[in-house]
Design a protein around this motif. Structure first.
Motif, PDB file in Angstrom:
ATOM      1  N   ARG A 230      -5.345 -13.311   2.887  1.00 39.72           N
ATOM      2  CA  ARG A 230      -6.281 -13.570   3.745  1.00 39.72           C
ATOM      3  C   ARG A 230      -7.480 -14.650   3.330  1.00 39.72           C
ATOM      4  O   ARG A 230      -7.318 -15.124   4.226  1.00 39.72           O
ATOM      5  CB  ARG A 230      -6.835 -11.917   4.090  1.00 39.72           C
ATOM      6  CG  ARG A 230      -7.816 -11.899   6.069  1.00 39.72           C
ATOM      7  CD  ARG A 230      -7.879 -10.965   5.821  1.00 39.72           C
ATOM      8  NE  ARG A 230      -8.455  -9.848   4.543  1.00 39.72           N
ATOM      9  CZ  ARG A 230      -8.237  -8.484   4.224  1.00 39.72           C
ATOM     10  NH1 ARG A 230      -8.046  -7.732   5.557  1.00 39.72           N
ATOM     11  NH2 ARG A 230      -8.561  -7.829   3.352  1.00 39.72           N
ATOM     12  N   SER A 231      -8.026 -13.763   2.716  1.00 44.74           N
ATOM     13  CA  SER A 231      -9.609 -14.867   1.962  1.00 44.74           C
ATOM     14  C   SER A 231      -9.466 -16.165   0.840  1.00 44.74           C
ATOM     15  O   SER A 231      -8.221 -16.078   0.159  1.00 44.74           O
ATOM     16  CB  SER A 231     -10.220 -14.189   0.836  1.00 44.74           C
ATOM     17  OG  SER A 231      -9.799 -13.556   0.125  1.00 44.74           O
TER      18      SER A 231
ATOM     19  N   THR B 268       0.916 -16.541   0.648  1.00 42.24           N
ATOM     20  CA  THR B 268      -0.599 -16.270   1.418  1.00 42.24           C
ATOM     21  C   THR B 268      -1.976 -14.988   1.214  1.00 42.24           C
ATOM     22  O   THR B 268      -0.749 -13.718   0.534  1.00 42.24           O
ATOM     23  CB  THR B 268       0.088 -15.905   3.047  1.00 42.24           C
ATOM     24  OG1 THR B 268       0.201 -14.759   3.452  1.00 42.24           O
ATOM     25  CG2 THR B 268       0.635 -17.402   3.589  1.00 42.24           C
TER      26      THR B 268
ATOM     27  N   ASN C  27       0.308 -17.776   7.304  1.00 42.69           N
ATOM     28  CA  ASN C  27       1.410 -16.818   7.255  1.00 42.69           C
ATOM     29  C   ASN C  27       3.106 -17.425   7.945  1.00 42.69           C
ATOM     30  O   ASN C  27       4.075 -17.650   7.365  1.00 42.69           O
ATOM     31  CB  ASN C  27       1.873 -15.543   7.756  1.00 42.69           C
ATOM     32  CG  ASN C  27       0.668 -14.946   7.081  1.00 42.69           C
ATOM     33  OD1 ASN C  27       0.523 -14.384   5.897  1.00 42.69           O
ATOM     34  ND2 ASN C  27      -0.304 -14.051   7.405  1.00 42.69           N
TER      35      ASN C  27
ATOM     36  N   GLY D  87       7.083   5.030  -6.573  1.00 42.89           N
ATOM     37  CA  GLY D  87       5.734   4.314  -6.207  1.00 42.89           C
ATOM     38  C   GLY D  87       4.784   4.176  -6.495  1.00 42.89           C
ATOM     39  O   GLY D  87       4.223   3.356  -7.027  1.00 42.89           O
TER      40      GLY D  87
ATOM     41  N   SER E 117      -1.817  -6.076  -4.914  1.00 40.89           N
ATOM     42  CA  SER E 117      -1.719  -5.862  -6.182  1.00 40.89           C
ATOM     43  C   SER E 117      -0.357  -5.112  -6.327  1.00 40.89           C
ATOM     44  O   SER E 117       0.795  -5.991  -7.503  1.00 40.89           O
ATOM     45  CB  SER E 117      -2.331  -3.539  -6.934  1.00 40.89           C
ATOM     46  OG  SER E 117      -3.535  -3.996  -6.109  1.00 40.89           O
ATOM     47  N   MET E 118       0.632  -5.034  -5.128  1.00 43.48           N
ATOM     48  CA  MET E 118       2.061  -5.111  -5.007  1.00 43.48           C
ATOM     49  C   MET E 118       2.742  -6.000  -5.103  1.00 43.48           C
ATOM     50  O   MET E 118       3.743  -6.396  -6.326  1.00 43.48           O
ATOM     51  CB  MET E 118       2.666  -4.373  -4.313  1.00 43.48           C
ATOM     52  CG  MET E 118       3.721  -3.686  -3.923  1.00 43.48           C
ATOM     53  SD  MET E 118       4.359  -2.521  -6.282  1.00 43.48           S
ATOM     54  CE  MET E 118       5.300  -3.518  -7.034  1.00 43.48           C
ATOM     55  N   ASN E 119       1.962  -6.945  -4.276  1.00 42.27           N
ATOM     56  CA  ASN E 119       3.594  -8.401  -4.179  1.00 42.27           C
ATOM     57  C   ASN E 119       3.248  -9.250  -5.565  1.00 42.27           C
ATOM     58  O   ASN E 119       3.554 -10.227  -6.059  1.00 42.27           O
ATOM     59  CB  ASN E 119       3.095  -9.561  -2.976  1.00 42.27           C
ATOM     60  CG  ASN E 119       4.024  -9.233  -1.870  1.00 42.27           C
ATOM     61  OD1 ASN E 119       5.231  -8.670  -2.545  1.00 42.27           O
ATOM     62  ND2 ASN E 119       3.681 -10.214  -0.779  1.00 42.27           N
TER      63      ASN E 119
ATOM     64  N   PRO F  14       0.017  -0.804   4.942  1.00 45.98           N
ATOM     65  CA  PRO F  14       0.733  -0.349   5.990  1.00 45.98           C
ATOM     66  C   PRO F  14       0.257  -1.037   7.634  1.00 45.98           C
ATOM     67  O   PRO F  14       1.277  -0.881   8.112  1.00 45.98           O
ATOM     68  CB  PRO F  14       1.034   1.411   5.855  1.00 45.98           C
ATOM     69  CG  PRO F  14       0.539   0.704   4.831  1.00 45.98           C
ATOM     70  CD  PRO F  14      -0.247  -0.158   3.923  1.00 45.98           C
TER      71      PRO F  14
ATOM     72  N   MET G 182      10.773  -0.127  -1.365  1.00 45.02           N
ATOM     73  CA  MET G 182       9.544   0.778  -1.993  1.00 45.02           C
ATOM     74  C   MET G 182       9.578   0.922  -3.691  1.00 45.02           C
ATOM     75  O   MET G 182      10.220   0.786  -4.822  1.00 45.02           O
ATOM     76  CB  MET G 182      10.160   2.228  -1.866  1.00 45.02           C
ATOM     77  CG  MET G 182       7.898   3.471  -3.322  1.00 45.02           C
ATOM     78  SD  MET G 182       6.701   2.975  -2.860  1.00 45.02           S
ATOM     79  CE  MET G 182       6.270   2.525  -0.879  1.00 45.02           C
TER      80      MET G 182
HETATM   81  N1  LIG Z   1      -0.244  -1.034  -5.479  1.00 42.29           N
HETATM   82  C1  LIG Z   1       1.054  -0.404  -4.948  1.00 42.29           C
HETATM   83  O1  LIG Z   1       1.406   0.190  -6.425  1.00 42.29           O
HETATM   84  C2  LIG Z   1       1.973  -1.146  -4.321  1.00 42.29           C
HETATM   85  C3  LIG Z   1       3.071   0.428  -4.576  1.00 42.29           C
HETATM   86  C4  LIG Z   1       4.324   0.273  -3.658  1.00 42.29           C
HETATM   87  C5  LIG Z   1       4.020  -0.455  -2.680  1.00 42.29           C
HETATM   88  N2  LIG Z   1       2.813  -1.002  -2.004  1.00 42.29           N
HETATM   89  C6  LIG Z   1       2.336  -1.522  -0.813  1.00 42.29           C
HETATM   90  O2  LIG Z   1       2.150  -2.778  -1.322  1.00 42.29           O
HETATM   91  C7  LIG Z   1       1.142  -3.249   0.459  1.00 42.29           C
HETATM   92  C8  LIG Z   1       0.256  -4.316  -0.719  1.00 42.29           C
HETATM   93  O3  LIG Z   1      -0.530  -3.130  -1.157  1.00 42.29           O
HETATM   94  P1  LIG Z   1      -1.693  -3.304  -2.721  1.00 42.29           P
HETATM   95  O4  LIG Z   1      -2.035  -2.653  -3.345  1.00 42.29           O
HETATM   96  O5  LIG Z   1      -1.259  -4.129  -2.913  1.00 42.29           O
HETATM   97  O6  LIG Z   1      -2.901  -4.320  -1.418  1.00 42.29           O
HETATM   98  P2  LIG Z   1      -3.967  -4.798  -1.667  1.00 42.29           P
HETATM   99  O7  LIG Z   1      -3.803  -5.295  -3.628  1.00 42.29           O
HETATM  100  O8  LIG Z   1      -5.209  -4.311  -1.168  1.00 42.29           O
HETATM  101  O9  LIG Z   1      -2.871  -6.399  -1.404  1.00 42.29           O
HETATM  102  C9  LIG Z   1      -3.223  -6.688   0.288  1.00 42.29           C
HETATM  103  C10 LIG Z   1      -3.153  -8.320   0.437  1.00 42.29           C
HETATM  104  O10 LIG Z   1      -2.981  -8.467   1.610  1.00 42.29           O
HETATM  105  C11 LIG Z   1      -3.733  -9.504   1.787  1.00 42.29           C
HETATM  106  N3  LIG Z   1      -3.557  -9.661   3.153  1.00 42.29           N
HETATM  107  C12 LIG Z   1      -4.333  -9.080   3.821  1.00 42.29           C
HETATM  108  N4  LIG Z   1      -4.283  -9.447   5.490  1.00 42.29           N
HETATM  109  C13 LIG Z   1      -3.534 -10.493   5.364  1.00 42.29           C
HETATM  110  C14 LIG Z   1      -3.455 -11.472   6.729  1.00 42.29           C
HETATM  111  N5  LIG Z   1      -3.219 -11.224   7.696  1.00 42.29           N
HETATM  112  N6  LIG Z   1      -2.524 -12.745   6.160  1.00 42.29           N
HETATM  113  C15 LIG Z   1      -2.337 -13.212   4.530  1.00 42.29           C
HETATM  114  N7  LIG Z   1      -2.348 -11.899   3.461  1.00 42.29           N
HETATM  115  C16 LIG Z   1      -3.693 -10.936   3.810  1.00 42.29           C
HETATM  116  C17 LIG Z   1      -5.070  -9.828   1.622  1.00 42.29           C
HETATM  117  O11 LIG Z   1      -5.447 -10.747   0.846  1.00 42.29           O
HETATM  118  P3  LIG Z   1      -6.839 -10.699   0.420  1.00 42.29           P
HETATM  119  O12 LIG Z   1      -7.320 -10.185  -0.530  1.00 42.29           O
HETATM  120  O13 LIG Z   1      -7.377 -12.382   0.530  1.00 42.29           O
HETATM  121  O14 LIG Z   1      -7.767  -9.840   1.647  1.00 42.29           O
HETATM  122  C18 LIG Z   1      -3.831  -9.083  -0.200  1.00 42.29           C
HETATM  123  O15 LIG Z   1      -3.467 -10.181  -0.862  1.00 42.29           O
HETATM  124  C19 LIG Z   1       0.733  -2.288   0.565  1.00 42.29           C
HETATM  125  O16 LIG Z   1       1.748  -1.914   2.160  1.00 42.29           O
HETATM  126  C20 LIG Z   1       1.198  -0.450  -0.159  1.00 42.29           C
HETATM  127  O17 LIG Z   1       1.920   0.600   0.856  1.00 42.29           O
HETATM  128  C21 LIG Z   1       2.172  -0.915  -2.793  1.00 42.29           C
END
Ligand SMILES: NC(=O)c1ccc[n+]([C@@H]2O[C@H](COP(=O)([O-])OP(=O)(O)OC[C@H]3O[C@@H](n4cnc5c(N)ncnc54)[C@H](OP(=O)(O)O)[C@@H]3O)[C@@H](O)[C@H]2O)c1
Length: 281
Positions: A34-35, A32, A60, A176, A10-12, A76, A122
């Motif tokens: 994971r899957s 990158t 990575n 955030g 979601s975030m990146n 995190p 953030m």
């Molecule tokens: N969502 C928000 O609004 C928001 C706002 C501010 C900050 N954040 C921060 O952003 C970070 C990510 O949150 P998110 O909401 O974006 O989570 P998310 O949607 O679950 O995304 C996580 C990503 O990380 C990948 N991943 C997991 N393990 C990995 C590895 N070892 N190597 C490479 N890629 C890997 C996942 O790949 P797969 O899809 O293949 O599992 C997925 O693409 C968190 O630390 C959070 O605190 C989020």
């Protein structure tokens, strides 16, 4: 500038959408996931190269090795392990930018090579539409020029505030997590419209555009200094009219206190997560 986005959820993903819309070339980005399934879906969505850890254990490290700026976008609890994993692949001058809640600069600096520049950030998901907010905390080894480069990249997709690390949990509670509060409000405004007999699509459209219009008006008045949120709210409330009655319901149901409690709960949870993560490293 070569950009690596490690983790593309979601975030990146939102940051990448913002970058591409602001003129960053897809050829300059390697991401990158994971899957393999997620990598394929995200590559098709954004038109960038996405390497999957499932296909290639070096994904990575390969993405990080080429980059000038490396965005860490995993959950995190995965950030320190990711820093350890890419530690020896990074160019010494590459700037590592974490978007993770709760993971402090010290944890990342300890896991990376001594002197590696690290920025804790953030962001929020409206970066995807050029209307994001980002807090940036440059670490000890980051030069002013490196901070400016990261500010420039993110600043093309939203407002960037350079802050002290002690402020980042409070910022997390407002900007955030905050988009979710606005979505929650819109969700329930639309649901009420359906209860009142409106077609769901019409109710959703009314709620979405009302939140958008109010948000745009609020920012424009904030920037010009013409009016703050309370003044804009008062301007909608005719004496003894419909809105006054509605706001009375929000107040008597404790919405102001609930909003304050929500922002503080988000900030408190960030601090709690930091304490838990410190115990694990
Ligand atoms: N969502 C928000 O609004 C928001 C706002 C501010 C900050 N954040 C921060 O952003 C970070 C990510 O949150 P998110 O909401 O974006 O989570 P998310 O949607 O679950 O995304 C996580 C990503 O990380 C990948 N991943 C997991 N393990 C990995 C590895 N070892 N190597 C490479 N890629 C890997 C996942 O790949 P797969 O899809 O293949 O599992 C997925 O693409 C968190 O630390 C959070 O605190 C989020």
């Amino acid at each position: 500038m070569r950009i690596a986005m490690l983790g593309l959820g979601s975030m990146n993903g939102a940051i990448l959408s913002g970058f591409l819309a602001s003129g960053v070339s897809a050829d300059d980005v390697v991401a990158t996931s994971r899957s393999a399934a997620s990598a394929r879906a995200r590559a098709a969505e954004h038109g960038v190269t996405v390497l999957a850890e499932e296909d290639d254990a070096e994904a990575n490290r390969r993405a990080a090795a080429e980059a000038d700026v490396v965005f860490l976008g995993v959950k995190p609890h995965g950030i320190v392990a990711l820093c350890t994993e890419i530690r020896d692949a990074l160019r010494p001058e590459a700037v590592v930018v974490s978007v993770a809640a709760a993971v402090d600069l010290q944890m990342m600096q300890d896991a990376l090579r001594a002197g590696q520049p690290v920025i804790r950030s953030m962001p929020n998901t409206p970066l995807s539409v050029g209307l994001g907010v980002v807090g940036l905390v440059p670490g000890a080894h980051v030069t002013a020029d490196q901070t400016d480069r990261v500010k420039g990249l993110l600043g093309a997709c939203g407002a960037v505030h350079v802050i002290d690390e002690a402020q980042i949990d409070a910022l997390t509670g407002i900007s955030g997590s905050g988009p979710a509060y606005a979505f929650h409000l819109a969700e329930h405004m639309a649901a009420a419209g359906v209860e009142l007999g409106l077609d769901p699509a019409l109710a959703a459209d009314l709620a979405a555009r009302t939140v958008q219009g109010a948000g745009t008006m609020l920012v424009e008045n904030h920037i010009s200094g013409a009016a703050d949120a309370a003044a804009l709210r008062r301007a909608v409330c005719s004496p003894n009219g419909t809105t006054e009655r509605a706001i009375g319901q929000l107040d008597s149901h404790g919405v102001p206190e609930a909003v304050v409690a929500a922002v503080k709960a988000s900030a408190d949870r960030a601090a709690e997560m930091t304490a838990q993560l410190r115990e694990q490293v």
